[in-house]
Design a protein around this motif. Sequence first.
Motif, PDB file in Angstrom:
ATOM      1  N   GLY A   1       0.837  -1.190   0.000  1.00 29.93           N
ATOM      2  CA  GLY A   1       0.000   0.000   0.000  1.00 29.93           C
ATOM      3  C   GLY A   1       0.872   1.240   0.000  1.00 29.93           C
ATOM      4  O   GLY A   1       2.012   1.209  -0.475  1.00 29.93           O
ATOM      5  N   SER A   2       0.361   2.318   0.555  1.00 24.95           N
ATOM      6  CA  SER A   2       1.128   3.555   0.633  1.00 24.95           C
ATOM      7  C   SER A   2       1.667   3.742   2.041  1.00 24.95           C
ATOM      8  O   SER A   2       1.142   3.165   3.001  1.00 24.95           O
ATOM      9  CB  SER A   2       0.265   4.747   0.227  1.00 24.95           C
ATOM     10  N   SER A   3       2.700   4.552   2.182  1.00 26.64           N
ATOM     11  CA  SER A   3       3.372   4.727   3.460  1.00 26.64           C
ATOM     12  C   SER A   3       2.377   5.123   4.560  1.00 26.64           C
ATOM     13  O   SER A   3       1.637   6.093   4.426  1.00 26.64           O
ATOM     14  CB  SER A   3       4.451   5.806   3.329  1.00 26.64           C
ATOM     15  N   GLY A   4       2.367   4.339   5.645  1.00 21.68           N
ATOM     16  CA  GLY A   4       1.475   4.602   6.754  1.00 21.68           C
ATOM     17  C   GLY A   4       0.043   4.177   6.524  1.00 21.68           C
ATOM     18  O   GLY A   4      -0.796   4.337   7.415  1.00 21.68           O
TER      19      GLY A   4
ATOM     20  N   VAL B   1       5.125  -2.105   3.931  1.00 19.81           N
ATOM     21  CA  VAL B   1       4.390  -0.958   4.460  1.00 19.81           C
ATOM     22  C   VAL B   1       3.918  -1.282   5.877  1.00 19.81           C
ATOM     23  O   VAL B   1       3.502  -2.407   6.169  1.00 19.81           O
ATOM     24  CB  VAL B   1       3.192  -0.635   3.544  1.00 19.81           C
ATOM     25  N   THR B   2       3.990  -0.296   6.763  1.00 21.43           N
ATOM     26  CA  THR B   2       3.579  -0.476   8.148  1.00 21.43           C
ATOM     27  C   THR B   2       2.419   0.466   8.490  1.00 21.43           C
ATOM     28  O   THR B   2       2.164   1.438   7.786  1.00 21.43           O
ATOM     29  CB  THR B   2       4.737  -0.196   9.126  1.00 21.43           C
ATOM     30  N   THR B   3       1.730   0.145   9.573  1.00 23.53           N
ATOM     31  CA  THR B   3       0.727   1.059  10.102  1.00 23.53           C
ATOM     32  C   THR B   3       1.436   2.262  10.736  1.00 23.53           C
ATOM     33  O   THR B   3       2.632   2.188  11.041  1.00 23.53           O
ATOM     34  CB  THR B   3      -0.151   0.358  11.143  1.00 23.53           C
ATOM     35  N   PRO B   4       0.732   3.371  10.972  1.00 27.87           N
ATOM     36  CA  PRO B   4       1.397   4.580  11.477  1.00 27.87           C
ATOM     37  C   PRO B   4       2.109   4.399  12.812  1.00 27.87           C
ATOM     38  O   PRO B   4       3.075   5.107  13.098  1.00 27.87           O
ATOM     39  CB  PRO B   4       0.246   5.585  11.598  1.00 27.87           C
ATOM     40  N   ASN B   5       1.644   3.466  13.647  1.00 32.46           N
ATOM     41  CA  ASN B   5       2.204   3.322  14.994  1.00 32.46           C
ATOM     42  C   ASN B   5       3.105   2.111  15.165  1.00 32.46           C
ATOM     43  O   ASN B   5       3.364   1.676  16.285  1.00 32.46           O
ATOM     44  CB  ASN B   5       1.057   3.266  16.008  1.00 32.46           C
ATOM     45  N   SER B   6       3.609   1.565  14.045  1.00 30.75           N
ATOM     46  CA  SER B   6       4.482   0.398  14.109  1.00 30.75           C
ATOM     47  C   SER B   6       5.645   0.552  13.138  1.00 30.75           C
ATOM     48  O   SER B   6       5.517   1.194  12.091  1.00 30.75           O
ATOM     49  CB  SER B   6       3.699  -0.875  13.760  1.00 30.75           C
TER      50      SER B   6
ATOM     51  N   THR C   1      -2.774   3.366  21.347  1.00 32.82           N
ATOM     52  CA  THR C   1      -2.748   2.454  20.195  1.00 32.82           C
ATOM     53  C   THR C   1      -2.026   1.156  20.543  1.00 32.82           C
ATOM     54  O   THR C   1      -1.569   0.434  19.661  1.00 32.82           O
ATOM     55  CB  THR C   1      -2.051   3.117  18.999  1.00 32.82           C
ATOM     56  N   LYS C   2      -1.942   0.835  21.829  1.00 28.93           N
ATOM     57  CA  LYS C   2      -1.219  -0.342  22.299  1.00 28.93           C
ATOM     58  C   LYS C   2      -2.116  -1.586  22.287  1.00 28.93           C
ATOM     59  O   LYS C   2      -3.334  -1.491  22.283  1.00 28.93           O
ATOM     60  CB  LYS C   2      -0.689  -0.100  23.717  1.00 28.93           C
TER      61      LYS C   2
END
Length: 241
Positions: A38-41, A77-82, A136-137
């Motif tokens: 996907g796209s960054s974040g 690609v990673t999620t915003p908090n990982s 977000t934990k």
Amino acid sequence: MTGLPDSGSRTGPATADLAAGPGGAIDLSRWELQEPIGSSGSPTTISSSQLQGGFEDPYFFTDTDGAMTFWSPEKGVTTPNSNYPRSELRETEPGGGSANWSLSGTHRMSATLRVVSVTSSVCVGQIHLGEGGGSTKPLLELYYRSGGDIVLGTENSPDGGQTTHTVGHVPVGEKWSYTIGVSGGDTIDLTVDGSTTHYPIADSFKSYQQYFKAGAYNQSASDSTTQGAKVAFYALDVSHG
């Protein structure tokens, strides 16, 4: 805090016949898929309806033994908090929409799986914080280490900090089963191949809703697209009561 062991039966979820494609007899109406592309974040998300329609790609597919298989390379690609990529299911409501459930009651996720390959460590199951605050934990993460140790990570508070507990050992490539859940609003229950332990839930988590996750959430990152974590699931079931 170390969990207190008690006796547990070796009854796990039955191995499913997955000849019908990823999931097969697994109920994918309760899940959406997050992928390491996907796209960054903003990783690509595959909806429940697409999964039920037989969706497959290099990150989610039926392996040669019929297993629902997740592949998460170290570069993705990673999620915003990982900082780490994942090919991982996120729990949804049966009719659509994101699942969010209260800690009160009894909630269980059971799986039979094997880790086909792993570079360092992979998270194969989570209870994650949902609505109810700004954290977000996760509440907990179940890891498989490259040496074969199965490790539970329990979050100390919604602000972070994790305590780890070694709860089993299975060689790479061998099947094993787990059940993770909560009961009574204040206790984490974990069973790994019939051995059960319990862990307290801090009061600071009780304002949050929760949801389950399962798959291959890689715990290492690099520029490699060939190294990573591959996890094969033979059964996966969620229950709430």
